[in-house]
Design an enzyme around this catalytic site. Sequence first.
Site, PDB file in Angstrom:
ATOM      1  N   HIS A  14       0.857  -1.410  -0.069  1.00  0.00           N
ATOM      2  CA  HIS A  14       0.100  -0.055  -0.123  1.00  0.00           C
ATOM      3  C   HIS A  14       0.855   1.238  -0.073  1.00  0.00           C
ATOM      4  O   HIS A  14       0.395   2.368  -0.018  1.00  0.00           O
ATOM      5  CB  HIS A  14      -1.043   0.037   1.300  1.00  0.00           C
ATOM      6  CG  HIS A  14      -0.438   0.275   2.688  1.00  0.00           C
ATOM      7  ND1 HIS A  14      -0.179  -0.861   3.586  1.00  0.00           N
ATOM      8  CD2 HIS A  14      -0.111   1.467   3.255  1.00  0.00           C
ATOM      9  CE1 HIS A  14       0.410  -0.196   4.630  1.00  0.00           C
ATOM     10  NE2 HIS A  14       0.398   0.984   4.592  1.00  0.00           N
ATOM     11  N   ASP A  37       0.526  -7.683   1.426  1.00  0.00           N
ATOM     12  CA  ASP A  37       0.722  -6.297   1.653  1.00  0.00           C
ATOM     13  C   ASP A  37       2.139  -5.844   1.551  1.00  0.00           C
ATOM     14  O   ASP A  37       2.523  -5.226   2.648  1.00  0.00           O
ATOM     15  CB  ASP A  37      -0.054  -5.667   2.712  1.00  0.00           C
ATOM     16  CG  ASP A  37       0.109  -4.317   2.868  1.00  0.00           C
ATOM     17  OD1 ASP A  37       0.493  -3.543   1.658  1.00  0.00           O
ATOM     18  OD2 ASP A  37      -0.365  -3.632   3.735  1.00  0.00           O
ATOM     19  N   SER A  49       4.600   3.191   7.653  1.00  0.00           N
ATOM     20  CA  SER A  49       4.258   1.895   6.868  1.00  0.00           C
ATOM     21  C   SER A  49       5.532   1.541   6.064  1.00  0.00           C
ATOM     22  O   SER A  49       6.145   2.306   5.348  1.00  0.00           O
ATOM     23  CB  SER A  49       3.178   2.136   5.869  1.00  0.00           C
ATOM     24  OG  SER A  49       1.953   1.957   6.322  1.00  0.00           O
TER      25      SER A  49
END
Length: 491
Positions: free
Chosen positions: A132, A162, A238
Site C-alpha cells: 500500500h 501487503d 508503513s
Amino acid sequence: MKRSILRGCTMWGALAVSVAAFSLPAARASADAGSAGSASAVRVPANALSAVETMQEAFRAVADGVLPSVVEVDVVEKKQAPDNPLRDMPFFFFGEPDGERSSPREYEQHGLGSGVIVRKTGKIYYVLTNNHVAGTATDISVKLKDGQKLTGKLVGADERKDVALVSFESDDASIPVAALGDSDAVRTGDICFAMGTPLHFASSVTQGIVSAVGRSASGTANISDFIQTDAAINQGNSGGPLVNIYGEVIGINTWIASQSGGSQGLGFAIAINNVKKAIDDFISRGKVTYGWVGVALSDLPKEYKKELGVGDKNGAFVSQIYRGSPAQKGGMQAGDFIVSLNRKPVETVNQLVRSVGDLTVGENAQFEVLRGGKTVSVKVKVDSRKTETSVEEHSAQLWPGCDVVPLTGENRKQLKIDGKVKGVFVSGVAQKSPAAAMRVQNGDVITAVNDKKISTVEEFYRALDLNGKTEVWFDVYNGGHTIATSRYKLK
C-alpha cells in the site's frame, strides 16, 4: 462514540505540521555520569544509574546500526478525478454546455512511507516496504539517512501479504543491509523498536515492547499474521522495520488500530518470516508464487469438533475439496481435520493457509489428518495457485459444494422440526457447485447420502467418500417433506 479504525501507516497528500519552539538545555559534556568533572542533575545511586546507562548504550547501538539501512520511500501515483456527477442532469449550471461531456481529469497524488534495505546484488539494493506504499506507484524515489535521493524501481508487489520490493542502484558500497531475524522466536514482552519516517520525520525511532504475537487483520484480505506493539507507529511508518534488541528486523510496520488516526499504542507489523520467501520470489519472478493444494478450510467451534470426533484438538477442517486437485489426488477428503503439515502442528486455519502458500511448487507435502477417529497420513504434491480462475469456475469444482453444521435445537426451532428428524443442516451452497446442481438449498436438512441414513457431520462426510462411487445423491428434508435429489455423476 468514536469508532476504532484500521489504518495503513502511509502518508498521502499534503501534510501541515505546526511545531512549537522550545528552549532545550545544553548537552552534557560527558555521557558517563561517573566520570570526573560531570555532575548529575539529581542524586541517583551509582549502581542503578550504571544499569540504566548500559540499557541506553544498547538502545543507541541498535539505532546506530539499523537506521542507515532504513529509508524514506516517496511515491507518486497517477489518479483520475471522477467525471462531473451532475453531467446527466437536464440543466447544467456550471459552465459546461449541455450535451457535452468532460473527460476524466488525471492528477498526481504524492505519498510517503518507509522501507528497509534487505538485499544487495552488485550495485543494486533492494528495499522491502508495503504494497500500500509502493505497489501502484508510477514514480518512486528512495531517500537514504545521509540525504541521498535515488530513483527507485518497483521489482514486485503482492496485495495478499501487503508487501512490495523496490530497487535502486548506487556505487556507494558502504550502504548497509539490514539483518533479518526470526519472528517465530519473538515473544510477548520482548523489547522492540519501530523505525521509519512518521509524519515526515525521517530516521525516527520509537521503543516499546511486543504486546502480542499472531494477530490477524480482521476484515481485510491480508493473510499475514502480525506482531502487535506499543512502540509508537504513525502515518509514514508503513514499510519501516520493527527491530529487536539484537538489531534484527522482526517485522514490517503496516497498520494501526486508532480512534484518532494517530498512534494509540496499537501498532501492527507483518512478521518477517511471512515475507522472506516473497523477497526471493520478487527478485526471481517479479511476483509472489503461492503453493496450492486445493482445499477450502474452516475453523470449527468447540461443539462442532465434538460431533466430528476430534475432541479439543487444534487444526483446520476441510469443509470442501476441489475435484481433481492435488489434495484429492493425494487421498485427502472433504471432512478431514488437518492437524499437522510436514510434522509441524497446525494451530489455526490462518496459519495453515500461510504455510501452504509458502510451500514450493512441485514439492511433496506431508499432511496428518483425523478421519473417522483415526490418524491418516496424506502426501500431496504442491501446485501453484492460479489467480486468473473465476469464482464461478472455482465453485464448479468444489466438492460437495455445500457447508453443513450439526442439527441443533436452535435450527430445529427455526425449521419447526422435532427430534425425530435426523441429519445435518445446510448452512451454505456454492453457486454452480455439485450441491447447487442437485438443487440443495440453504436451510435444507440432509438425512441420507446414497440412501444411507446419516445423523452427524462425521457420518455425512464419511458417506461422501468418493472411492468406488460413480454418482452421489442426497435425501433432503424441507417443509415437512423428504425428497431425493437428482443424481450427480462423478465420472
